[in-house]
Design a protein around this motif. Structure first.
Motif, PDB file in Angstrom:
ATOM      1  N   LEU A   9       0.834  -1.210   0.000  1.00 17.25           N
ATOM      2  CA  LEU A   9       0.000   0.000   0.000  1.00 17.25           C
ATOM      3  C   LEU A   9       0.867   1.259   0.000  1.00 17.25           C
ATOM      4  O   LEU A   9       0.567   2.229  -0.701  1.00 17.25           O
ATOM      5  CB  LEU A   9      -0.937  -0.003   1.194  1.00 17.25           C
ATOM      6  N   GLY A  10       1.927   1.256   0.772  1.00 17.86           N
ATOM      7  CA  GLY A  10       2.841   2.394   0.795  1.00 17.86           C
ATOM      8  C   GLY A  10       3.499   2.630  -0.548  1.00 17.86           C
ATOM      9  O   GLY A  10       3.685   3.766  -0.977  1.00 17.86           O
ATOM     10  N   PHE A  11       3.849   1.531  -1.229  1.00 19.27           N
ATOM     11  CA  PHE A  11       4.445   1.654  -2.555  1.00 19.27           C
ATOM     12  C   PHE A  11       3.471   2.313  -3.534  1.00 19.27           C
ATOM     13  O   PHE A  11       3.846   3.212  -4.284  1.00 19.27           O
ATOM     14  CB  PHE A  11       4.867   0.278  -3.074  1.00 19.27           C
ATOM     15  N   PHE A  12       2.220   1.879  -3.526  1.00 19.93           N
ATOM     16  CA  PHE A  12       1.248   2.447  -4.452  1.00 19.93           C
ATOM     17  C   PHE A  12       0.910   3.897  -4.119  1.00 19.93           C
ATOM     18  O   PHE A  12       0.713   4.715  -5.022  1.00 19.93           O
ATOM     19  CB  PHE A  12      -0.025   1.590  -4.513  1.00 19.93           C
ATOM     20  N   VAL A  13       0.866   4.234  -2.859  1.00 20.42           N
ATOM     21  CA  VAL A  13       0.635   5.635  -2.476  1.00 20.42           C
ATOM     22  C   VAL A  13       1.798   6.500  -2.941  1.00 20.42           C
ATOM     23  O   VAL A  13       1.600   7.598  -3.482  1.00 20.42           O
ATOM     24  CB  VAL A  13       0.404   5.749  -0.956  1.00 20.42           C
ATOM     25  N   ALA A  14       3.024   6.013  -2.759  1.00 17.14           N
ATOM     26  CA  ALA A  14       4.198   6.765  -3.216  1.00 17.14           C
ATOM     27  C   ALA A  14       4.216   6.882  -4.737  1.00 17.14           C
ATOM     28  O   ALA A  14       4.588   7.932  -5.282  1.00 17.14           O
ATOM     29  CB  ALA A  14       5.469   6.081  -2.718  1.00 17.14           C
TER      30      ALA A  14
ATOM     31  N   VAL B  53       2.816  15.277 -13.047  1.00 21.28           N
ATOM     32  CA  VAL B  53       1.790  15.981 -13.835  1.00 21.28           C
ATOM     33  C   VAL B  53       1.787  17.466 -13.504  1.00 21.28           C
ATOM     34  O   VAL B  53       1.714  18.317 -14.402  1.00 21.28           O
ATOM     35  CB  VAL B  53       0.396  15.353 -13.584  1.00 21.28           C
ATOM     36  N   VAL B  54       1.890  17.800 -12.235  1.00 17.15           N
ATOM     37  CA  VAL B  54       1.930  19.214 -11.842  1.00 17.15           C
ATOM     38  C   VAL B  54       3.186  19.879 -12.400  1.00 17.15           C
ATOM     39  O   VAL B  54       3.130  20.994 -12.929  1.00 17.15           O
ATOM     40  CB  VAL B  54       1.852  19.352 -10.312  1.00 17.15           C
ATOM     41  N   GLY B  55       4.317  19.197 -12.312  1.00 16.88           N
ATOM     42  CA  GLY B  55       5.557  19.753 -12.859  1.00 16.88           C
ATOM     43  C   GLY B  55       5.485  19.952 -14.356  1.00 16.88           C
ATOM     44  O   GLY B  55       5.935  20.971 -14.888  1.00 16.88           O
ATOM     45  N   ALA B  56       4.907  18.984 -15.069  1.00 11.43           N
ATOM     46  CA  ALA B  56       4.779  19.115 -16.522  1.00 11.43           C
ATOM     47  C   ALA B  56       3.849  20.262 -16.892  1.00 11.43           C
ATOM     48  O   ALA B  56       4.102  20.981 -17.867  1.00 11.43           O
ATOM     49  CB  ALA B  56       4.261  17.807 -17.117  1.00 11.43           C
TER      50      ALA B  56
ATOM     51  N   ALA C 139       1.694   9.496  -5.720  1.00 11.29           N
ATOM     52  CA  ALA C 139       2.211  10.829  -5.385  1.00 11.29           C
ATOM     53  C   ALA C 139       3.255  11.273  -6.401  1.00 11.29           C
ATOM     54  O   ALA C 139       3.280  12.440  -6.808  1.00 11.29           O
ATOM     55  CB  ALA C 139       2.802  10.819  -3.973  1.00 11.29           C
ATOM     56  N   ALA C 140       4.113  10.354  -6.840  1.00  8.56           N
ATOM     57  CA  ALA C 140       5.131  10.697  -7.833  1.00  8.56           C
ATOM     58  C   ALA C 140       4.492  11.059  -9.170  1.00  8.56           C
ATOM     59  O   ALA C 140       4.921  12.009  -9.836  1.00  8.56           O
ATOM     60  CB  ALA C 140       6.104   9.530  -7.999  1.00  8.56           C
ATOM     61  N   VAL C 141       3.461  10.325  -9.572  1.00  7.99           N
ATOM     62  CA  VAL C 141       2.763  10.638 -10.818  1.00  7.99           C
ATOM     63  C   VAL C 141       2.088  12.005 -10.722  1.00  7.99           C
ATOM     64  O   VAL C 141       2.162  12.814 -11.647  1.00  7.99           O
ATOM     65  CB  VAL C 141       1.738   9.532 -11.160  1.00  7.99           C
TER      66      VAL C 141
END
Length: 74
Positions: free
Chosen positions: A31-36, A45-48, A39-41
């Motif tokens: 679950l922590g992996f998928f949340v991270a 998207v915000v950075g792009a 968050a990275a995606v």
């Protein structure tokens, strides 16, 4: 009068939440992996969108056109 107030709340030695199989730890890790990952995606998207907005040539100055309306010229 009690000798020491902390003696009444010392742990007895019985563990309540024991998971000898490791399923809970594995589940929380997945679950922590998928949340991270989400968050990275999202950050990507915000950075792009920030980078793309800088290249789009948007003007920051507003232009106001003044036109007389029929009711204001009385």
């Amino acid at each position: 009068m009690p000798e020491d107030i902390r003696s009444a709340v010392e742990p007895v030695g019985v563990q309540v939440f024991v998971d000898s199989t490791g399923r809970r730890k594995r589940l929380l890790a997945v679950l922590g992996f998928f949340v991270a990952l989400l968050a990275a995606v999202y950050i990507g998207v915000v950075g792009a969108s920030v980078v793309q907005a800088g290249d789009s040539g948007l003007s920051t100055k507003a232009s106001i056109s003044v036109s007389e309306s029929a009711g204001a010229s009385s």
